[in-house]
Design a protein around this motif. Structure first.
Motif, PDB file in Angstrom:
ATOM      1  N   TYR A   1       0.800  -1.224   0.000  1.00 27.43           N
ATOM      2  CA  TYR A   1       0.000   0.000   0.000  1.00 27.43           C
ATOM      3  C   TYR A   1       0.834   1.276   0.000  1.00 27.43           C
ATOM      4  N   ASP A   2       2.151   1.140  -0.141  1.00 32.16           N
ATOM      5  CA  ASP A   2       2.990   2.326  -0.274  1.00 32.16           C
ATOM      6  C   ASP A   2       2.583   3.085  -1.543  1.00 32.16           C
ATOM      7  N   GLY A   3       2.225   4.333  -1.386  1.00 29.36           N
ATOM      8  CA  GLY A   3       1.836   5.150  -2.530  1.00 29.36           C
ATOM      9  C   GLY A   3       0.350   5.171  -2.820  1.00 29.36           C
ATOM     10  N   VAL A   4      -0.448   4.349  -2.124  1.00 33.12           N
ATOM     11  CA  VAL A   4      -1.896   4.378  -2.329  1.00 33.12           C
ATOM     12  C   VAL A   4      -2.461   5.610  -1.630  1.00 33.12           C
ATOM     13  N   GLU A   5      -3.258   6.375  -2.358  1.00 37.87           N
ATOM     14  CA  GLU A   5      -3.761   7.640  -1.836  1.00 37.87           C
ATOM     15  C   GLU A   5      -5.271   7.593  -1.679  1.00 37.87           C
ATOM     16  N   ASP A   6      -5.775   8.197  -0.601  1.00 42.88           N
ATOM     17  CA  ASP A   6      -7.213   8.326  -0.422  1.00 42.88           C
ATOM     18  C   ASP A   6      -7.759   9.406  -1.352  1.00 42.88           C
ATOM     19  N   LEU A   7      -9.056   9.399  -1.533  1.00 41.56           N
ATOM     20  CA  LEU A   7      -9.699  10.396  -2.374  1.00 41.56           C
ATOM     21  C   LEU A   7      -9.546  11.796  -1.787  1.00 41.56           C
ATOM     22  N   THR A   8      -9.434  12.774  -2.669  1.00 46.13           N
ATOM     23  CA  THR A   8      -9.533  14.158  -2.221  1.00 46.13           C
ATOM     24  C   THR A   8     -10.981  14.449  -1.865  1.00 46.13           C
ATOM     25  N   ASP A   9     -11.208  15.486  -1.071  1.00 49.25           N
ATOM     26  CA  ASP A   9     -12.574  15.854  -0.701  1.00 49.25           C
ATOM     27  C   ASP A   9     -13.418  16.164  -1.930  1.00 49.25           C
ATOM     28  N   GLU A  10     -12.797  16.819  -2.935  1.00 50.94           N
ATOM     29  CA  GLU A  10     -13.542  17.195  -4.139  1.00 50.94           C
ATOM     30  C   GLU A  10     -14.006  15.955  -4.892  1.00 50.94           C
ATOM     31  N   LEU A  11     -13.111  14.995  -5.070  1.00 52.09           N
ATOM     32  CA  LEU A  11     -13.505  13.780  -5.785  1.00 52.09           C
ATOM     33  C   LEU A  11     -14.497  12.947  -4.985  1.00 52.09           C
ATOM     34  N   ARG A  12     -14.318  12.900  -3.665  1.00 57.50           N
ATOM     35  CA  ARG A  12     -15.259  12.141  -2.856  1.00 57.50           C
ATOM     36  C   ARG A  12     -16.673  12.716  -2.998  1.00 57.50           C
ATOM     37  N   THR A  13     -16.785  14.029  -3.007  1.00 62.12           N
ATOM     38  CA  THR A  13     -18.082  14.673  -3.180  1.00 62.12           C
ATOM     39  C   THR A  13     -18.652  14.389  -4.559  1.00 62.12           C
TER      40      THR A  13
ATOM     41  N   GLU B   1     -15.049   3.562  -4.893  1.00 66.58           N
ATOM     42  CA  GLU B   1     -13.668   3.523  -4.421  1.00 66.58           C
ATOM     43  C   GLU B   1     -12.996   2.214  -4.810  1.00 66.58           C
ATOM     44  N   MET B   2     -13.730   1.104  -4.650  1.00 66.81           N
ATOM     45  CA  MET B   2     -13.122  -0.194  -4.906  1.00 66.81           C
ATOM     46  C   MET B   2     -12.807  -0.414  -6.383  1.00 66.81           C
ATOM     47  N   VAL B   3     -13.633   0.126  -7.283  1.00 66.28           N
ATOM     48  CA  VAL B   3     -13.356  -0.115  -8.701  1.00 66.28           C
ATOM     49  C   VAL B   3     -12.531   0.984  -9.350  1.00 66.28           C
ATOM     50  N   TRP B   4     -12.414   2.146  -8.712  1.00 68.97           N
ATOM     51  CA  TRP B   4     -11.674   3.246  -9.314  1.00 68.97           C
ATOM     52  C   TRP B   4     -10.424   3.652  -8.535  1.00 68.97           C
ATOM     53  N   ASN B   5     -10.432   3.501  -7.219  1.00 75.91           N
ATOM     54  CA  ASN B   5      -9.388   4.144  -6.427  1.00 75.91           C
ATOM     55  C   ASN B   5      -8.654   3.211  -5.470  1.00 75.91           C
ATOM     56  N   ARG B   6      -8.951   1.924  -5.480  1.00 78.23           N
ATOM     57  CA  ARG B   6      -8.249   1.000  -4.603  1.00 78.23           C
ATOM     58  C   ARG B   6      -7.549  -0.072  -5.432  1.00 78.23           C
ATOM     59  N   PRO B   7      -6.386  -0.521  -4.981  1.00 80.39           N
ATOM     60  CA  PRO B   7      -5.663  -1.569  -5.710  1.00 80.39           C
ATOM     61  C   PRO B   7      -6.277  -2.936  -5.452  1.00 80.39           C
ATOM     62  N   THR B   8      -6.053  -3.850  -6.366  1.00 72.90           N
ATOM     63  CA  THR B   8      -6.645  -5.178  -6.250  1.00 72.90           C
ATOM     64  C   THR B   8      -5.630  -6.266  -6.603  1.00 72.90           C
TER      65      THR B   8
ATOM     66  N   ASP C   1      -3.926  16.145 -12.295  1.00 72.94           N
ATOM     67  CA  ASP C   1      -3.999  17.271 -11.373  1.00 72.94           C
ATOM     68  C   ASP C   1      -5.185  18.145 -11.761  1.00 72.94           C
ATOM     69  N   ILE C   2      -6.317  17.924 -11.108  1.00 69.11           N
ATOM     70  CA  ILE C   2      -7.513  18.680 -11.474  1.00 69.11           C
ATOM     71  C   ILE C   2      -7.478  20.110 -10.952  1.00 69.11           C
ATOM     72  N   ALA C   3      -6.402  20.460 -10.236  1.00 73.52           N
ATOM     73  CA  ALA C   3      -6.235  21.873  -9.880  1.00 73.52           C
ATOM     74  C   ALA C   3      -5.858  22.710 -11.098  1.00 73.52           C
ATOM     75  N   ASP C   4      -5.385  22.078 -12.159  1.00 72.35           N
ATOM     76  CA  ASP C   4      -5.106  22.768 -13.413  1.00 72.35           C
ATOM     77  C   ASP C   4      -6.402  23.417 -13.893  1.00 72.35           C
ATOM     78  N   PRO C   5      -6.410  24.716 -14.167  1.00 80.64           N
ATOM     79  CA  PRO C   5      -7.654  25.398 -14.563  1.00 80.64           C
ATOM     80  C   PRO C   5      -8.315  24.807 -15.804  1.00 80.64           C
ATOM     81  N   ALA C   6      -7.553  24.100 -16.637  1.00 79.11           N
ATOM     82  CA  ALA C   6      -8.142  23.510 -17.842  1.00 79.11           C
ATOM     83  C   ALA C   6      -9.243  22.519 -17.490  1.00 79.11           C
ATOM     84  N   PHE C   7      -9.099  21.814 -16.379  1.00 79.13           N
ATOM     85  CA  PHE C   7     -10.109  20.826 -16.002  1.00 79.13           C
ATOM     86  C   PHE C   7     -11.434  21.502 -15.655  1.00 79.13           C
TER      87      PHE C   7
END
Length: 461
Positions: A256-268, A299-306, A378-384
């Motif tokens: 699990y080294d490098g596995v990241e939880d969702l940001t608040d924006e994506l979780r919403t 989360e399980m199909v998009w953001n967690r390793p399997t 990086d969805i902080a990029d204004p293009a997104f």
């Protein structure tokens, strides 16, 4: 630079030109550009040349670039002072077998009325010729209205995506300075399952491994040797069973080294999609979610390793019954990766785990089957935000940032080789039957896809 506020004129032009745009798409779809079949090598080049001619006719500096395999098509608009944008698609298609399951010849496209609406049917309609042409048609209308193309565009169209892209990474490295842009746009994805427009902002990576366990020098009679001699199938399944714990978590050290939880924006954003895991599983005859406890379905199909066992063989598998201890057993397994997980480190941890479970007089060998890291944009990029707003305006509902459980290696290649993020924006539907007989693309997806790209260009150029 043309006045990008004239977007209504561009959209009206796209609407008026839709019949002719569909005829152009039909011409493109008639070319059987099957990259995996050597018999269609000339057809793949013909598709590249057709596309190059279309782009040159719009005013691009376009060329067909040879590779050791099938060619790339590269096109540039005039240079300006804007942030460069790169657009990627692929013009090769999947084989059509089994041909007898097609309702019409796969390379004779036609418009059909279906209970769900009008579609264009043919191989490549959704993957990826129809999607690719949404962008080309947006540019055609843009030039008709403004008299010029948006500046600082780079178009890259590949002819080997359906055959593993063997030439892509070397081509990107050799032409990095020419192709590098501020951001890439990839039109090889779909909308969310309920028809909501979406930008895919993260993709899981993929690691494949084949394991072979050998014991005795021949198959053994289970009455004579059972209970005394090692059984390779038992050894193999015991080793694989302990890779995953009771709560669905992978037991490999450092996994699990490098596995990241969702940001608040994506979780919403994801919570607003209203994903129902049980209803999703019901489509395939299941009802009870499994996997890592304490996580939502998305989360399980998009953001967690399997870790998954994809196939296992050994011993006698024919008709009837044969009581043997086999001499060898084989399994193919895969890991889906997220965050910054290191595929090489996970491969070594997995192999060490299996080796530790192998009895002294058994032997094990491993065969790697590809390794690619996950991609997160990086969805902080204004293009997104600009693209998301443009999609919401066109489709009349709030666009979403979504993930993808599968892998699209080109996004990782752009990040690692060219140092840029990608916006994955596509208009495919779950029922498009890509890679299957009777592939189709909704006319609504084609028409509104082109309108969407026109709005995005207006927001970004």
């Amino acid at each position: 630079m043309p006045d990008s506020t004239r977007i209504d004129e561009v959209l009206s032009t796209l609407d008026a030109e839709l019949p002719r745009a569909l005829e152009r798409l039909k011409d493109f779809l008639r070319i059987p550009s099957i990259s995996t079949d050597p018999a269609h090598r000339a057809d793949v080049r013909r598709a590249a040349e057709w596309l190059c001619a279309e782009l040159a006719g719009l005013g691009f500096d376009a060329s067909v670039r040879d590779t050791p395999g099938h060619p790339m098509v590269v096109a540039h608009s005039a240079q300006g002072d804007r942030r460069p944008l790169l657009f990627y698609g692929h013009y090769d298609v999947q084989p059509v077998d089994p041909l007898d399951l097609w309702d019409r010849p796969p390379f004779e496209p036609e418009i059909e009325d279906t209970p769900q609406g009008r579609v264009i049917r043919g191989r490549g309609a959704a993957d990826d010729k129809g999607q690719l042409m949404t962008f080309v048609e947006a540019l055609r209308a843009w030039k008709a209205v403004h008299g010029a193309l948006p500046s600082d565009l780079v178009l890259l169209f590949e002819g080997e995506e359906e055959s593993g892209s063997p030439s892509l990474q070397p081509f990107l490295r050799e032409n990095a300075e020419e192709l590098r842009a501020g951001i890439a746009m990839i039109c090889d994805t779909g909308m969310y399952s309920d028809g909501r427009p979406a930008i895919t902002t993260q993709l899981r990576g993929l690691l494949g491994e084949e394991i072979v366990v050998r014991a005795a020098d021949r198959d053994l009679h289970s009455g004579s040797f059972g209970g005394l001699a090692a059984n390779p199938i038992q050894v193999l399944v015991d080793a694989l069973a302990t890779v995953k714990g009771d709560q669905g978590r992978i037991t490999l050290p450092g996994f699990y080294d490098g596995v990241e939880d969702l940001t608040d924006e994506l979780r919403t954003d994801w919570a607003a999609l209203g994903f129902d895991a049980e209803a999703f599983l019901a489509q395939v005859g299941l009802r009870r979610p499994v996997g890592e406890s304490g996580r939502t379905g998305l989360e399980m199909v998009w953001n967690r390793p399997t870790f998954e066992i994809n196939g296992i063989t050994g011993g006698y598998t024919g008709e009837g019954f044969k009581t043997v201890l086999p001499a060898e057993a084989r399994a193919k397994v895969s890991f889906r990766l997220t965050g910054t997980q290191d595929p090489a480190a996970i491969r070594e941890a997995f192999r060490a785990h299996v080796r530790a479970a192998i009895p002294e007089d058994c032997r094990v060998e491993f065969h790697g089957h590809g390794a690619s890291p996950a991609s997160r944009m990086d969805i902080a990029d204004p293009a997104f935000a600009a693209a998301k707003q443009a999609l919401s305006q066109e489709w009349g509902r709030e666009a979403a940032y979504i993930g993808a459980g599968g892998s699209i290696p080109i996004a990782g290649d752009f990040k690692q080789i060219l140092g840029m993020d990608s916006m994955l924006i596509g208009f495919g539907r779950d029922d498009d039957r890509i890679h299957s007989p009777n592939e189709k693309y909704d006319l609504d997806s084609f028409a509104k896809g082109a309108r969407s790209w026109a709005r995005i260009l207006a927001a970004l150029t």
